[in-house]
Scaffold this motif. Sequence first.
Motif, PDB file in Angstrom:
ATOM      1  N   LYS A 230      -6.756   6.309  -7.142  1.00 47.94           N
ATOM      2  CA  LYS A 230      -5.528   6.963  -7.618  1.00 47.94           C
ATOM      3  C   LYS A 230      -5.352   6.763  -9.136  1.00 47.94           C
TER       4      LYS A 230
ATOM      5  N   ALA B 266       1.187  10.308  -3.741  1.00 48.17           N
ATOM      6  CA  ALA B 266       0.021   9.427  -3.906  1.00 48.17           C
ATOM      7  C   ALA B 266      -0.972   9.991  -4.924  1.00 48.17           C
ATOM      8  N   HIS B 267      -0.988  11.330  -5.064  1.00 44.75           N
ATOM      9  CA  HIS B 267      -1.912  11.966  -6.019  1.00 44.75           C
ATOM     10  C   HIS B 267      -1.252  12.237  -7.365  1.00 44.75           C
TER      11      HIS B 267
ATOM     12  N   ALA C 109      -2.197   9.255   6.486  1.00 43.48           N
ATOM     13  CA  ALA C 109      -1.014   8.395   6.370  1.00 43.48           C
ATOM     14  C   ALA C 109       0.284   9.188   6.210  1.00 43.48           C
ATOM     15  N   SER C 110       0.205  10.380   5.578  1.00 41.42           N
ATOM     16  CA  SER C 110       1.419  11.195   5.356  1.00 41.42           C
ATOM     17  C   SER C 110       2.117  11.528   6.667  1.00 41.42           C
TER      18      SER C 110
ATOM     19  N   THR D 260      -3.898  16.687   3.753  1.00 45.00           N
ATOM     20  CA  THR D 260      -3.480  15.408   3.190  1.00 45.00           C
ATOM     21  C   THR D 260      -4.213  14.293   3.901  1.00 45.00           C
ATOM     22  N   PHE D 261      -4.028  13.092   3.371  1.00 44.08           N
ATOM     23  CA  PHE D 261      -4.555  11.916   4.046  1.00 44.08           C
ATOM     24  C   PHE D 261      -3.686  11.629   5.274  1.00 44.08           C
TER      25      PHE D 261
ATOM     26  N   GLY E  57      -2.058  -1.167  -3.060  1.00 44.89           N
ATOM     27  CA  GLY E  57      -0.670  -1.241  -3.501  1.00 44.89           C
ATOM     28  C   GLY E  57       0.006   0.102  -3.398  1.00 44.89           C
TER      29      GLY E  57
ATOM     30  N   SER F 271       0.666   5.579  -4.422  1.00 45.20           N
ATOM     31  CA  SER F 271      -0.376   4.645  -3.976  1.00 45.20           C
ATOM     32  C   SER F 271      -1.120   4.149  -5.203  1.00 45.20           C
TER      33      SER F 271
ATOM     34  N   LEU G 219       5.102   4.653   2.737  1.00 41.03           N
ATOM     35  CA  LEU G 219       5.470   5.764   3.621  1.00 41.03           C
ATOM     36  C   LEU G 219       6.180   5.249   4.877  1.00 41.03           C
TER      37      LEU G 219
ATOM     38  N   ASP H 231       5.378  12.665  -0.887  1.00 37.43           N
ATOM     39  CA  ASP H 231       4.141  11.882  -0.895  1.00 37.43           C
ATOM     40  C   ASP H 231       3.430  12.219  -2.203  1.00 37.43           C
TER      41      ASP H 231
ATOM     42  N   SER I  20       0.848  -1.204   0.000  1.00 37.87           N
ATOM     43  CA  SER I  20       0.000   0.000   0.000  1.00 37.87           C
ATOM     44  C   SER I  20       0.882   1.252   0.000  1.00 37.87           C
ATOM     45  N   GLY I  21       0.245   2.386  -0.262  1.00 34.73           N
ATOM     46  CA  GLY I  21       0.965   3.651  -0.163  1.00 34.73           C
ATOM     47  C   GLY I  21       1.403   3.912   1.274  1.00 34.73           C
ATOM     48  N   THR I  22       0.588   3.476   2.207  1.00 37.97           N
ATOM     49  CA  THR I  22       0.912   3.648   3.624  1.00 37.97           C
ATOM     50  C   THR I  22       2.146   2.824   4.003  1.00 37.97           C
TER      51      THR I  22
ATOM     52  N   TYR J 266      -8.925  18.105   2.629  1.00 37.57           N
ATOM     53  CA  TYR J 266      -9.100  17.089   3.651  1.00 37.57           C
ATOM     54  C   TYR J 266      -9.430  17.788   4.955  1.00 37.57           C
TER      55      TYR J 266
HETATM   56  C1  LIG Z   1      -4.010   7.469  -0.769  1.00 33.64           C
HETATM   57  C2  LIG Z   1      -3.016   8.244  -0.034  1.00 33.64           C
HETATM   58  C3  LIG Z   1      -2.053   7.658   0.807  1.00 33.64           C
HETATM   59  C4  LIG Z   1      -2.096   6.228   1.249  1.00 33.64           C
HETATM   60  O1  LIG Z   1      -2.141   5.297   0.259  1.00 33.64           O
HETATM   61  P1  LIG Z   1      -2.797   3.845   0.530  1.00 33.64           P
HETATM   62  O2  LIG Z   1      -2.363   3.090  -0.687  1.00 33.64           O
HETATM   63  O3  LIG Z   1      -4.269   4.040   0.613  1.00 33.64           O
HETATM   64  O4  LIG Z   1      -2.218   3.302   1.779  1.00 33.64           O
HETATM   65  C5  LIG Z   1      -1.065   8.463   1.343  1.00 33.64           C
HETATM   66  N1  LIG Z   1      -1.027   9.777   1.096  1.00 33.64           N
HETATM   67  C6  LIG Z   1      -1.940  10.392   0.327  1.00 33.64           C
HETATM   68  C7  LIG Z   1      -1.828  11.854   0.075  1.00 33.64           C
HETATM   69  C8  LIG Z   1      -2.978   9.642  -0.241  1.00 33.64           C
HETATM   70  O5  LIG Z   1      -3.906  10.262  -0.987  1.00 33.64           O
END
Ligand SMILES: *Cc1c(COP(=O)(O)O)cnc(C)c1O
Length: 391
Positions: free
Chosen positions: A184, A155-156, A84-85, A81-82, A191, A179, A60, A153, A55-57, A331
């Motif tokens: 995405k 992810a976007h 997870a960042s 941001t989400f 992933g 991500s 990170l 980050d 995952s993106g998480t 967000y």
């Molecule tokens: C989606 C997202 C993540 C996390 O990605 P996952 O694959 O859902 O774990 C991290 N940072 C940002 C900015 C995101 O949009």
Amino acid sequence: MKYIPYGRHKIDNMDIREVVKVLRSDWITQGQKVNEFENRLAEYCGAKYAVVVSSGTAALHIAALAAGIKPGNEVITSPITFVASANCVLYCGGNPVFVDVERDTANIDIEKIENSITHRTKAIIPIHFAGHPCDLEKIKKIANNYKLIVIEDAAHALGARYKDYKIGSCRYSDMTIFSFHPVKAITTGEGGAILTNSKKLYERFILLRNHGITKEPKKFINPNGLFYNTDLWYYEMQSLGFNYRITDIQATLGISQLRKLDKFIYRRREIAVIYSRLFRDNPYFDIPLEKEYAYSAYHLYPIRLKKGYKDKRQKIFLTIRSKGLGIQIHYIPVYLQPYYKMLGFKKGICPNAEDFYNSEISINIYPGLKDFQIRRIAKIILNACRVSVKQ
Ligand SMILES: *Cc1c(COP(=O)(O)O)cnc(C)c1O
């Protein structure tokens, strides 16, 4: 009208055929597809190395570990941001430090970074919000002055460009994460990936992704003579890693999706152009812009309600939702989450971010949207704003 989400994956028969092929093969995980996906991703972005993870998480998390973030360290990031960042810093025992955002892009306000640097600062995690790149060259300059690590980050922002470089090239950073969640740019179900140009970091990622285990005799810590060549069962766990692997099933989907990435981004940008034309000079909200150094991936199309409409946001939002549009707000500033409040973060530390949060609506944008839908969406949104003033 059928419900239209704010973002959606696009999977075609080719993707499905490729995945079914892997399902019938000998390797549904830990085969060759993961390598192939990594090579293609690195090549696409123009980076030396790519490591794909679950995952993106997860990306990170191991990026933060590889950056050496430890208890007592501070890491600068921004709150639009989400979660997870910033969470990846907490996973390592470090402290996130939130720097306010620019009013227009909602990316980290680079002018405000230096004020937040202390002798405990270890890294900066800029977020390319909505797919619009941060001004990376400026961030890198500050990072170099203070010897800080930069983790993008992105992810976007897969498919976006900063000046002449693809996001993910790590031209102005140490690592970049992506991500592949279905909203995405491309998807593998779940992933993520980390890209870097550093061999040392690359090897850390590989180790951390797989329990900290290596099977390569060259890398063994125990004396080679004991195990080399003969003890073929032998492997070593050398650090405390995780199972953050991705399957070959997913990697195959990723490879197939990556072939279409440029087309997806092209369509997202086309949609943005149509919206921008339909919304031009409207009295209700500002539309996203693109700075001269940026080629946005338009992961989101964030509109910002103007004065006089901001306080009607909830009503406007509900009206639009009631018409079957799955719009979203991106967000809630991360530090306003109850968990972060518990850690001591207070309302008011990033006024621009809070104002952005209070005025933003992410409207529908994804490659599968048809022109007639876009026109209908625009009409619904303008109408919802218009009627909001009347009651
Ligand atoms: C989606 C997202 C993540 C996390 O990605 P996952 O694959 O859902 O774990 C991290 N940072 C940002 C900015 C995101 O949009």
